[in-house]
Design a protein around this motif. Structure first.
Motif, PDB file in Angstrom:
ATOM      1  N   ASN A 245      -0.320   3.904   1.352  1.00  0.00           N
ATOM      2  CA  ASN A 245      -0.908   4.629   2.645  1.00  0.00           C
ATOM      3  C   ASN A 245      -1.069   3.572   3.880  1.00  0.00           C
ATOM      4  OD1 ASN A 245      -3.160   5.729   4.319  1.00  0.00           O
ATOM      5  ND2 ASN A 245      -2.582   7.344   2.819  1.00  0.00           N
TER       6      ASN A 245
ATOM      7  N   LYS B 283     -10.129   2.537  -6.831  1.00  0.00           N
ATOM      8  CA  LYS B 283      -9.181   2.538  -7.791  1.00  0.00           C
ATOM      9  C   LYS B 283      -7.839   2.186  -7.048  1.00  0.00           C
ATOM     10  CE  LYS B 283     -11.293   5.809 -11.036  1.00  0.00           C
ATOM     11  NZ  LYS B 283     -11.124   7.090 -11.902  1.00  0.00           N
ATOM     12  N   ASN B 284      -6.979   1.261  -7.754  1.00  0.00           N
ATOM     13  CA  ASN B 284      -5.484   1.069  -7.210  1.00  0.00           C
ATOM     14  C   ASN B 284      -5.531   0.781  -5.713  1.00  0.00           C
ATOM     15  OD1 ASN B 284      -4.511   1.615  -9.793  1.00  0.00           O
ATOM     16  ND2 ASN B 284      -4.635   3.808  -9.413  1.00  0.00           N
ATOM     17  N   ILE B 285      -6.570   0.268  -5.149  1.00  0.00           N
ATOM     18  CA  ILE B 285      -6.677  -0.179  -3.861  1.00  0.00           C
ATOM     19  C   ILE B 285      -5.511  -0.956  -3.223  1.00  0.00           C
ATOM     20  CG2 ILE B 285      -9.215  -0.078  -3.677  1.00  0.00           C
ATOM     21  CD1 ILE B 285      -9.258  -3.095  -3.535  1.00  0.00           C
TER      22      ILE B 285
ATOM     23  N   TYR C 185      -9.341   5.837  -2.067  1.00  0.00           N
ATOM     24  CA  TYR C 185      -9.084   5.244  -3.553  1.00  0.00           C
ATOM     25  C   TYR C 185     -10.165   5.009  -4.212  1.00  0.00           C
ATOM     26  CZ  TYR C 185      -5.018   3.578  -0.686  1.00  0.00           C
ATOM     27  OH  TYR C 185      -4.029   3.246  -0.043  1.00  0.00           O
TER      28      TYR C 185
ATOM     29  N   SER D 215       0.615  -1.316   0.108  1.00  0.00           N
ATOM     30  CA  SER D 215       0.005   0.026   0.116  1.00  0.00           C
ATOM     31  C   SER D 215       1.082   1.285   0.009  1.00  0.00           C
ATOM     32  CB  SER D 215      -0.859  -0.124   1.086  1.00  0.00           C
ATOM     33  OG  SER D 215      -1.695   1.110   1.436  1.00  0.00           O
TER      34      SER D 215
END
Length: 354
Positions: free
Chosen positions: A263, A318-320, A315, A261
């Motif tokens: 984040n 998207k792009n999790i 997110y 991730s």
């Protein structure tokens, strides 16, 4: 009463920095290259040589003569550390949710000067941290004459960093035959690193102090590198939960769950669930997240509503972040994705270190 402990490495899971590497790059001539060579040699000593009484992360001992070479002072360490803290986005969310049953700790190979600066930055209790102790002010009687030899070693190391067997023998001779004959070795010996086995011992100390010896579901440990392998393995073997956050192969090989991730919110979510659930439930949550999507996992398990809202704002489908339980079948795939993210958010230089 404390029933569980949340324990995390610093550099990687909490910050984007590698303080020792950055200090070397800032203050030592060709220090970035020098540190990378010594770091790779560190991995070699742990993985191949299995050097007795040597632990992953002892790069922070081996680099010290070169800090003395440039007359680095303790105040330089403190000032540079305070001015160069870059946290993983969303890191404060990890500690937002408090619970009397949970106590949080940081175990880091980083120098204490950096850890203290970080604690002040994120308002974390410094007394709940373990770190590498370095007093760079220590000196020896013949330090000036010995530093001329250290400069010679610096140049030799820069010329022999290929990782070949021949070059590793040259480095081994410098660090384990030549330097130990010098008085400056006393300064190296004064550095007490917390890495590899040292992190496991620190984690055991936390478990003992919190009276959790033998308790299941009591430990959550988050790490990302070779210095975390033993602590991650101990957490898993103790039937706690071991999390690799953007980890390299060393961390993923020892972890129960891999989180990939940009984040720290996924760490915050797992920490929230760790307060409420046991190991097996968290593993089920990770599987459902990967197989059915985050909506299904968040709906079925009691994830804090603020964290869910923040996740969805970040997110928007998207792009999790990627998260899954580590298995023999998916280990290589997760390692590839994890190392890519590691480099993406921390840069090639730091992301590539062991």
């Amino acid at each position: 009463m404390v029933r569980k402990v949340y324990v995390t490495d610093c550099e990687g899971p909490l910050t984007l920095d590698d303080n020792a590497f950055e200090l070397a790059a800032k203050f030592i001539e060709d220090g970035d290259k020098l540190f990378k060579i010594i770091s790779a040699f560190d991995d070699y000593l742990v993985d191949v040589v299995k050097q007795e009484n040597y632990h992953a992360g002892d790069t922070l001992k081996l680099i010290v003569p070169f800090f003395k070479l440039v007359d680095l002072k303790n105040k330089d360490l403190v000032e540079y550390s305070k001015a160069n803290i870059h946290t993983v986005p969303g890191v404060q969310q990890i500690f937002d949710i408090q619970d009397k049953s949970l106590k949080s700790f940081i175990i880091s190979t980083s120098y204490g000067q950096y850890i203290k600066a970080l604690c002040e930055y994120i308002d974390f209790p410094f007394e709940n941290t373990y770190y590498t102790s370095l007093d760079i002010s220590i000196t020896t009687e013949n330090i000036d004459s010995e530093l001329k030899r250290v400069e010679e070693f610096r140049k030799i190391i820069l010329q022999h960093g290929s990782g070949s067997e021949e070059d590793n023998k040259i480095l081994y001779d410098i660090f384990f035959n030549e330097i130990p004959k010098m008085e400056i070795a006393k300064i190296i010996d004064s550095v007490k690193t917390v890495g590899g086995k040292g992190k496991e011992l620190a984690l055991r100390d936390i478990v003992n102090k919190c009276d959790l010896v033998g308790d299941k579901n009591a430990i959550m440990y988050v790490g990302d590198s070779i210095t975390d392998s033993e602590a991650l393995a101990f957490a898993s073997e103790s039937e706690g939960i071991a999390i690799s956050f953007n980890g390299n192969e060393y961390a993923i090989n020892s972890a129960d769950i891999a989180v990939i991730s940009d984040n720290a919110i996924m760490t915050a979510i797992i920490r929230d669930l760790f307060i409420k659930y046991d190991r097996e439930t968290i593993l089920k949550f990770a599987r459902e997240y990967f197989e059915k999507g985050y909506e299904s996992a968040f709906d079925y398990y009691e994830v804090d509503s603020t964290l869910v809202e923040n996740f969805e704002k970040l997110y928007q489908c998207k792009n999790i972040p990627v998260m899954d339980v580590v298995t023999d079948e998916n280990k290589d795939y997760l390692t590839k994705l994890s190392k890519e993210m590691r480099v993406k958010i921390r840069g090639d230089d730091i992301g590539g270190l062991g």
